[in-house]
Design a protein around this motif. Structure first.
Motif: not given
Length: 732
Positions: A556-563, A578-583, A597-601, A609-612
């Motif tokens: 039940g968490e935001d995917p960004l905060q969970f990571r 954090e930079r990708a999420a902010r942009l 959606g986001l992912a980090l690798f 990190a990418q946000v699509v």
């Protein structure tokens, strides 16, 4: 050494031919070095040459396949030599042990390692060359070398007025001896490193003067095509030779290890004859499987064998017993082709007791072994001329196309260019392996307490070692080649590097979890495989970051905060996320009909990190925007970083949306771009690349854009539709 101005003028203007300067590197045994009085050439190094008429020539030990090594590595030399990068001429390296990639012990370009492995050596080469030139000029002027400076290819006198061109000093510089380390330029004095500039090979490529494998033309050259078994491992037993040999332009036709070779005076004549070819195949040892059977075999293997323990921390079984919630998921990724713009090709000429091969290859020393296998020649009698590559993506690390060209040229004794069609490239190439992932996680009140990842599938080294092992020992007789390969596999992880192609990215799981288990169940259905852009990171990225998103949803968490709450010990991971999420304005509502959606690798040492932002239009997935933040250490040319990250993103999106090679009774179903689709220009999303300013040593950028974009797109589609997709390609 002492020298007056009269002697200097005699030396700098009277010698015949070119004078060549380079840096003395210990152990340069294969490449001829030293000053040659009869030719006026000085070549004490394997990379760098300066001539009396101020030519600067750099030997590029890594191939150029669009990823920017031609520009990036030249820039390193130019910076320390204090000349514009555009002044330097680049040539591709011959096969020699000095040009091997130190990470692999082979002369290959791959793994996004070109810049990382060249960062210090090439700068040292330029710095030492410049220091030797300065020392030579100081002797002429009878001043302290520390008081001299350099500027735009000249050594400048302490008075700031007099100067000498590098070309005037090359022979004198040969007599200088450097003791101790030469300091490299401090970052504050860089003129070219870190500056956004164009590619040095852009004009040649735009005007058609850059020579690719397809461009090679030789006197008396004929063209060959190969008809291969529709099922891997099949052998040609007979064919209608009398019928095809009488067709216009056809000069020969014969059976080879790989199939039936047709030779003609022109390429299209060979293709026309191929249409009339009827071959009887022996499928006794041929592949006989289908895609469904492959994954069924994976599941059976996974159930029978938990796999080798690749990472183990804590106790995942106990974590599961104590957990309030256990989440399990299974992910599938299909076989994938490379679809390089330039299909496989090679030109070979057997003559005068040797063979020359012109090929767009990522591994010229392996190409030499491949050619030696099908001739009576030792590797030392085979010259590989590397051309520009119209895309590699790992496909050109495997040298089957060179083997074919060499086999035909050896029989004909004339120059032969062998070309694969697009259909042949799709149906007979080596593939990225299909993989299965079984995931299991333990959750307690939203806290991730256990992480288990079982990876099921083959290892690439099993298929690659055939030519890789002999390339490390080119002096070995050919009857030992296969033995060397078997020994290499047996000694994996002991005397030879461990093959991490199946597990890379999974074993580096960055999130802080007390109990972690990563295992690999090794199973191989016999489908030929090789490296594919981002290799194991490509499939592990999808499994890891999709499952992380599932766990965030279950908690039940935001995917960004969970990571983020599990990345306190990983500041570079955290920063790019954090930079990708902010942009991307994460946390703000997406436009109507869209979701993010986001992912980090991390792959190849680079944090991405990418946000699509995606939606569904007219029954098809539409990607509108990709925001990417990347930390690749010190950037040499920001434009190349942007280009490569963008290219990796589009490559990954193509795989996510369309990529699938499937089998039916051992035959590949796809054949060309109509059923193995690529993303088209009108489908291309807006891509924003944000580069972290870093003074860390540079890492790779050719591949790290691929792994995160696939799960980020899948996570966006889940946010949009509420339906989780665990199999690629994704669907609407």
């Amino acid at each position: 050494m002492t020298m007056n101005r009269r002697d200097f003028l005699k030396v700098s203007t009277g010698a015949s031919g070119s004078l060549i300067l380079a840096v003395s590197i210990p152990g340069c045994a294969s490449v001829q070095t030293g000053y040659q009085p009869e030719t006026g050439e000085w070549k004490p190094d394997i990379w760098l040459e300066l001539t009396r008429d101020d030519e600067i020539i750099f030997t590029l030990a890594r191939v150029e396949m669009g990823q920017g090594t031609y520009t990036g590595l030249t820039t390193l030399v130019a910076e320390e030599l204090d000349v514009e990068p555009s002044r330097i001429k680049v040539r591709f390296a011959p096969v020699a042990p000095e040009y091997r990639n130190p990470l692999f012990g082979l002369q290959l370009t791959g793994g996004s390692t070109s810049l990382a492995t060249s960062w210090e050596p090439l700068r040292v080469a330029g710095a030492q060359a410049r220091q030797m030139l300065v020392m030579a000029a100081a002797r002429v002027w009878e001043v302290d070398a520390d008081q001299c400076t350099t500027q735009d290819g000249r050594v400048v006198h302490p008075n700031g007025l007099d100067s000498l061109r590098y070309g005037q000093l090359v022979e004198l510089a040969d007599r200088e001896v450097i003791r101790g380390k030469v300091p490299l330029k401090p970052r504050a004095e860089w003129k070219y490193i870190g500056r956004k500039g164009g590619k040095l090979d852009a004009r040649a490529k735009a005007t058609g003067t850059a020579v690719y494998g397809m461009d090679v033309e030789l006197p008396g050259m004929v063209y060959a095509v190969m008809t291969r078994s529709p099922r891997y491992g099949g052998k040609a037993s007979s064919f209608n030779r009398d019928e095809v040999i009488g067709m216009p332009g056809v000069t020969d036709a014969f059976i080879t290890e790989r199939g039936v070779a047709l030779v003609a005076q022109r390429y299209w004549q060979a293709r026309k004859a191929q249409q009339k070819l009827r071959v009887e195949w022996d499928f006794s040892d041929a592949l006989d499987t289908n895609t469904e059977a492959v994954f069924e075999s994976y599941r059976q293997a996974a159930s029978k064998d938990p796999g080798a323990k690749e990472r183990s921390e804590g106790n995942v079984e106990k974590a599961a017993e104590r957990a309030k919630q256990v989440v399990e998921a299974e992910y599938e990724q299909p076989y994938l082709a490379h679809a390089t713009m330039e299909p496989m090709n090679a030109t070979a000429w057997y003559r005068d007791g040797g063979m020359d091969v012109w090929a767009p290859t990522q591994a010229p020393d392996l190409g030499r072994i491949a050619a030696a296998r099908h001739t009576d020649l030792s590797p030392g009698k085979i010259n590989i001329h590397t051309t520009f590559l119209g895309g590699g993506f790992g496909r050109r690390l495997t040298q089957d196309y060179i083997e074919e060209a060499a086999a035909v040229a050896y029989q004909l004794k004339v120059p032969v260019k062998l070309i694969w069609s697009r259909e042949e490239d799709t149906r007979h190439g080596f593939l990225r392996p299909a993989m299965l992932h079984r995931m299991k996680a333990s959750l307690n009140d939203g806290e991730l307490t256990g992480w288990h990842h079982q990876i099921v599938g083959p290892q690439i080294l099993d298929w690659y070692v055939r030519n890789a092992a002999p390339a490390q020992y080119p002096w070995a007789p050919k009857f030992l080649y296969d033995t060397l390969g078997r020994v290499g596999l047996m000694a994996e992880g002991i005397a030879t590097p461990k093959d991490i192609s199946a597990i890379e990215g999974a074993i580096e799981y960055p999130y802080q979890v007390q109990n972690v288990s990563v295992r690999h169940t090794h199973t191989d259905p016999g489908v030929p495989i090789t490296w594919w852009r981002s290799v194991g990171y490509s499939h592990n990225g999808f499994a890891v970051e999709t499952f992380m998103d599932e766990l965030a949803h279950e908690s039940g968490e935001d995917p960004l905060q969970f990571r983020l709450k599990m990345l306190d010990a990983e500041p570079r991971h955290r920063e790019v996320l954090e930079r990708a999420a902010r942009l991307a304005d994460w946390g703000q509502p997406a436009p109507e009909g869209r979701a993010r959606g986001l992912a980090l690798f991390k792959s190849f040492g680079t944090y991405v990190a990418q946000v699509v932002e995606a939606g569904i239009e007219n029954g098809e997935i539409r990607v509108y925007k990709v925001i990417c933040s990347v930390d690749c250490g010190q950037v040499v040319n920001p434009r190349i970083v942007e280009d490569q990250i963008e290219g990796g993103i589009l490559f990954g999106l193509t795989a996510a949306l369309y990529g699938e090679i499937s089998f039916d009774n051992g035959e590949i179903r796809q054949s060309n771009f109509h059923d193995y689709r690529l993303m088209q220009m009108h489908q291309t999303p807006e891509v924003v690349v944000d580069i972290v300013d870093s003074e860390a040593d540079p890492t790779g950028v050719g591949e790290p854009g691929v792994p995160p974009v696939i799960p980020a797109l899948g996570n966006a589609l889940f946010a949009l539709t509420g339906k989780r997709q665990r199999r690629l390609p994704l669907t609407a």
